[in-house]
Enzyme design. Structure first.
Site, mmCIF file in Angstrom:
data_model
loop_
_atom_site.group_PDB
_atom_site.id
_atom_site.type_symbol
_atom_site.label_atom_id
_atom_site.label_comp_id
_atom_site.label_asym_id
_atom_site.label_seq_id
_atom_site.Cartn_x
_atom_site.Cartn_y
_atom_site.Cartn_z
ATOM 1 N N SER A 140 -23.964 -26.386 11.308
ATOM 2 C CA SER A 140 -22.653 -26.963 11.619
ATOM 3 C C SER A 140 -22.780 -28.291 12.341
ATOM 4 C CB SER A 140 -21.851 -26.011 12.511
ATOM 5 O OG SER A 140 -20.642 -26.624 12.922
ATOM 6 N N TYR A 155 -21.276 -21.052 19.868
ATOM 7 C CA TYR A 155 -21.271 -21.324 18.419
ATOM 8 C C TYR A 155 -22.188 -22.504 18.099
ATOM 9 C CZ TYR A 155 -19.475 -22.555 13.763
ATOM 10 O OH TYR A 155 -19.355 -22.863 12.416
HETATM 11 P P1 NAD Z 1 -14.780 -17.664 6.596
HETATM 12 O O1 NAD Z 1 -14.315 -16.981 7.834
HETATM 13 O O2 NAD Z 1 -13.830 -17.884 5.480
HETATM 14 O O3 NAD Z 1 -16.075 -16.936 6.002
HETATM 15 C C1 NAD Z 1 -17.004 -16.237 6.764
HETATM 16 C C2 NAD Z 1 -17.273 -14.912 6.076
HETATM 17 O O4 NAD Z 1 -18.324 -14.242 6.769
HETATM 18 C C3 NAD Z 1 -16.069 -13.970 6.076
HETATM 19 O O5 NAD Z 1 -15.808 -13.524 4.756
HETATM 20 C C4 NAD Z 1 -16.504 -12.834 6.987
HETATM 21 O O6 NAD Z 1 -15.943 -11.567 6.624
HETATM 22 C C5 NAD Z 1 -17.998 -12.863 6.798
HETATM 23 N N1 NAD Z 1 -18.711 -12.200 7.892
HETATM 24 C C6 NAD Z 1 -18.416 -12.202 9.211
HETATM 25 N N2 NAD Z 1 -19.277 -11.435 9.894
HETATM 26 C C7 NAD Z 1 -20.154 -10.940 8.977
HETATM 27 C C8 NAD Z 1 -21.279 -10.092 9.063
HETATM 28 N N3 NAD Z 1 -21.680 -9.590 10.245
HETATM 29 N N4 NAD Z 1 -21.963 -9.781 7.926
HETATM 30 C C9 NAD Z 1 -21.563 -10.282 6.730
HETATM 31 N N5 NAD Z 1 -20.491 -11.107 6.594
HETATM 32 C C10 NAD Z 1 -19.795 -11.426 7.702
HETATM 33 O O7 NAD Z 1 -15.366 -19.060 7.109
HETATM 34 P P2 NAD Z 1 -16.019 -20.323 6.372
HETATM 35 O O8 NAD Z 1 -15.382 -21.506 6.962
HETATM 36 O O9 NAD Z 1 -16.044 -20.147 4.902
HETATM 37 O O10 NAD Z 1 -17.481 -20.245 7.002
HETATM 38 C C11 NAD Z 1 -18.671 -20.054 6.248
HETATM 39 C C12 NAD Z 1 -19.825 -20.579 7.076
HETATM 40 O O11 NAD Z 1 -19.693 -21.978 7.293
HETATM 41 C C13 NAD Z 1 -19.950 -19.943 8.468
HETATM 42 O O12 NAD Z 1 -21.308 -19.763 8.796
HETATM 43 C C14 NAD Z 1 -19.356 -21.003 9.359
HETATM 44 O O13 NAD Z 1 -19.811 -20.901 10.680
HETATM 45 C C15 NAD Z 1 -19.838 -22.258 8.661
HETATM 46 N N6 NAD Z 1 -19.086 -23.463 8.997
HETATM 47 C C16 NAD Z 1 -17.753 -23.545 8.769
HETATM 48 C C17 NAD Z 1 -17.077 -24.715 9.125
HETATM 49 C C18 NAD Z 1 -15.597 -24.868 8.923
HETATM 50 O O14 NAD Z 1 -15.032 -25.846 9.424
HETATM 51 N N7 NAD Z 1 -14.928 -23.977 8.222
HETATM 52 C C19 NAD Z 1 -17.781 -25.785 9.683
HETATM 53 C C20 NAD Z 1 -19.142 -25.666 9.885
HETATM 54 C C21 NAD Z 1 -19.791 -24.503 9.530
#
Ligand code: NAD
Length: 249
Positions: A140, A155
């Site tokens: 991230s 985080y």
């Molecule tokens: P999201 O919440 O839509 O997806 C995350 C998914 O992970 C969900 O479906 C959730 O059910 C699943 N999850 C949570 N705990 C879990 C576990 N213990 N085992 C298996 N699955 C689990 O969010 P997103 O934005 O699509 O995020 C995806 C990745 O990208 C994450 O690692 C997030 O930290 C990272 N990220 C997101 C952003 C953003 O702005 N959205 C920015 C930087 C990084």
């Protein structure tokens, strides 16, 4: 078709607005068979079915090392082999240092870091046996900027550790023909943002982004495809920024 005949495991795929599902769908569009993992079996199966018949959904809490090993075994048995692992599952919290509990710390660190560690360890013997494999980890922008936009310090620390883990795996596993890379997304408009940033906050981030908008799940999926495919055959140990120029360094 960049992934013709390939197979992939993607963690954290249940939400159709999320990066994991967009990545699984894009891999499928490029010819891959995909195993979609998430916490609840029915959600994972529904997410897989929405992409097509030949894809699989599994319940897998990535914090549970034994479950990760079992699911990898099941996927290898069903698909015959696995070529790609995307460590995407993650949980974000905006809590500041003194507002975070130890439960918060454990949840956020464990899903991103322990989950990436568990899944990478579960797949490595298989990848080693085939002398081939691509691992993509989700870091991230928070790790690079000291949090601030969406995630609290725990985080940012989790994602910094994931990026370091990807680099270390790249160095250690390169002699086995395995590549490992990470992506550092900026603010991506997914369900992760719900309750953590207002519409005004989003508009402010968009205004401060050289490309003038938030990222989409598809923007990140596209870079996952690059790092998972042979287009990046000579790329390992990188953390690729996908942030519209928000952080140019
Ligand atoms: P999201 O919440 O839509 O997806 C995350 C998914 O992970 C969900 O479906 C959730 O059910 C699943 N999850 C949570 N705990 C879990 C576990 N213990 N085992 C298996 N699955 C689990 O969010 P997103 O934005 O699509 O995020 C995806 C990745 O990208 C994450 O690692 C997030 O930290 C990272 N990220 C997101 C952003 C953003 O702005 N959205 C920015 C930087 C990084």
């Amino acid at each position: 078709m960049l992934l013709d005949g390939k197979t992939a495991i993607v963690t954290g795929c249940a939400s159709k607005k999320g990066i994991g599902w967009a990545t699984a769908r894009l891999f499928a569009q490029h010819g891959a068979r995909v195993a979609l993992l998430d916490l609840r079996e029915e959600d994972a199966r529904a997410a897989a079915a929405a992409i097509g018949d030949q894809h699989l959904g599994f319940a897998c809490d990535v914090r549970d090392a034994r479950r990760c090993e079992q699911v990898v075994k099941d996927v290898v048995e069903t698909f015959g082999a696995v070529d790609i692992l995307v460590n995407n599952a993650g949980v974000s919290q905006a809590h500041r240092l003194m507002d975070s509990t130890m439960d918060d710390y454990e949840l956020v660190l464990d899903v991103s870091l322990r989950g990436t560690f568990n899944m990478s360890r579960a797949i490595t013997p298989h990848f080693r046996g085939r002398r081939s494999g691509a691992i993509v980890c989700m870091g991230s922008l928070a790790a690079q900027r000291g949090g601030g936009v969406l995630g609290g310090p725990h985080y940012a620390a989790a994602k910094g550790a994931v990026q370091a883990l990807a680099r270390s795996m790249a160095r250690e596993l390169a002699p086995d023909g395995i590549r490992a890379n990470a992506i550092a997304p900026g603010l991506i408009d997914t369900d992760l943002l719900i309750g953590k940033i207002t519409d005004e906050g989003k508009a402010a981030v968009a205004a401060g982004t050289p490309l003038g908008r938030l990222g989409t799940a598809q923007d990140v999926a596209n870079v996952c495809l690059f790092l998972a495919s042979d287009l990046s055959a000579y790329v390992t140990g990188v953390v690729l920024d996908v942030n519209g120029g928000y952080h140019i360094h």
